[in-house]
Motif scaffolding. Sequence first.
Motif, PDB file in Angstrom:
ATOM      1  N   GLN A  45      31.274  28.753  41.937  1.00  0.00           N
ATOM      2  CA  GLN A  45      30.731  30.063  41.579  1.00  0.00           C
ATOM      3  C   GLN A  45      30.475  30.192  40.077  1.00  0.00           C
ATOM      4  O   GLN A  45      29.442  30.704  39.648  1.00  0.00           O
ATOM      5  CB  GLN A  45      31.688  31.156  42.046  1.00  0.00           C
ATOM      6  N   GLY A  78      30.546  41.892  41.358  1.00  0.00           N
ATOM      7  CA  GLY A  78      30.019  41.115  42.468  1.00  0.00           C
ATOM      8  C   GLY A  78      29.403  39.784  42.093  1.00  0.00           C
ATOM      9  O   GLY A  78      28.920  39.054  42.970  1.00  0.00           O
ATOM     10  N   ARG A  84      33.082  36.069  43.771  1.00  0.00           N
ATOM     11  CA  ARG A  84      33.742  36.589  44.970  1.00  0.00           C
ATOM     12  C   ARG A  84      35.104  35.919  45.145  1.00  0.00           C
ATOM     13  O   ARG A  84      35.192  34.679  45.140  1.00  0.00           O
ATOM     14  CB  ARG A  84      32.866  36.328  46.196  1.00  0.00           C
TER      15      ARG A  84
END
Length: 345
Positions: A171, A293, A296
Motif C-alpha cells: 500500500q 482512506g 487500509r
Amino acid sequence: MAQPRETMRAVIIKNIGKPRVLNYARRWLPQPAAGEALINVQAASVNPRDLHLRSGRSIIRKPLPHILGRDLAGTIEKLGAGVEGWHVGERVCACFDGLGCEIDGAYAEYCCISAERLARLPEKLEFQAAVGAGAAFADSYLALITNGHLQAQETLVIRGAACSLGAAAVQIASVAGARVIAISPLEQAEELQAIGADIVLEDAGDDLVRQVKVATDGAGANLVLHNGPQLDLAESLDMLAARGRLVLAGALDERLVKLNARDLVARNLSIHGAQGSIAVDDLARLLQRLADGSYRALIDVVLPLSQARQAHQRMQKTASLGKIVLAPDSVLEAAKKPDNWVPIT
C-alpha cells in the motif's frame, strides 16, 4: 489516610518460553513520571517481535516480569509533571521500538509512555484500525521511504509479501507511485492485487530472478524489500537493476552471508537495514492517510487481552495479511450489543 492502590489487568511474562508463559493477571496501576502520560489502552496488536521477545530469540531489555506490546491506541488518562500540549481524554497512538522491549508495553489496560512518543489519533480513525496498521505500516515506511528512498515510477519487489508488513509495503509503495511486484503464495495473490500490487509472482521454484527480469523488461528492480529470515539474500540482489537498493526488513537466519562483492561494486548496488522507530511526525502522517482512506488497515481477528496466549499460537500457525488485534476484555464487553438489539435502518 492513604488511598488504596489501584490495579489493572495485564498480560505478564515472568520467564521466556512458549505461549504458556503469557499470564493474564492483576498488576499495580502504573503512575506517569515527569514527561510521561498514562494511556487507557483501547487496542494493541500482536507483532512478530512479540513472539521473538517471548521466546528469547530477541532480548527483553529490562528485568522480568515484563509486559509485551509494541503499539497501542487509546486515550490519555493522566499526565505526569511537565507535560505540555496534551490533555486528559485525548485520543492517541504510539508505536516505537522500545515499547514492549525496553519498557512495559501495550498488553495491558493501562500503559505509561513518554509524551514525546505520542501521535494524535484522527477522529475518523477507530482504535482497532490504528493498531491494525500500527507496527506493520511503521516498519514498512522505515524500510521503503526512510531507508530505501523509494521514488515514484520506480519498481519495487517485495519478497515475503504474504504478511502484515508485506501488505503494508504494497500500500505504501502503491500510494507513493511505485510499480509493485509482490512475491507470495498464490493464495494471497488476489488480496495483494486488491490493495495495490501490480504483479504477484508465486513464491515457488528456482526461477524467481528470471521472472522479475521478465516483468521488468530485463532491467531488474530499483528496490527489493527482503522480508523473511529464510530467503536467499544473493537471489534478492540478483533481482536488482544497476544502482539498485536492497532493504532488509527481517533478521537473517545466518549471521554470516557470502556475497559476490565484485558484483556489488560493478553494479553499484547498496544494502540497507531497517530496524528502529519512525519519527512521530511520520507516524501521524500514516494515521492521517489511514483516516482519509489512502491506506487500509487489514485485521485478521480481534481477541480479548485475556486470550493473548491464543493470539500468539494463532500467529505461529496461521499466515495472514491482517493483524491480530488485542483489546482489553472490558472494552470488548462494553461494545457488545444486547441479544435483542436491532439496527435502525
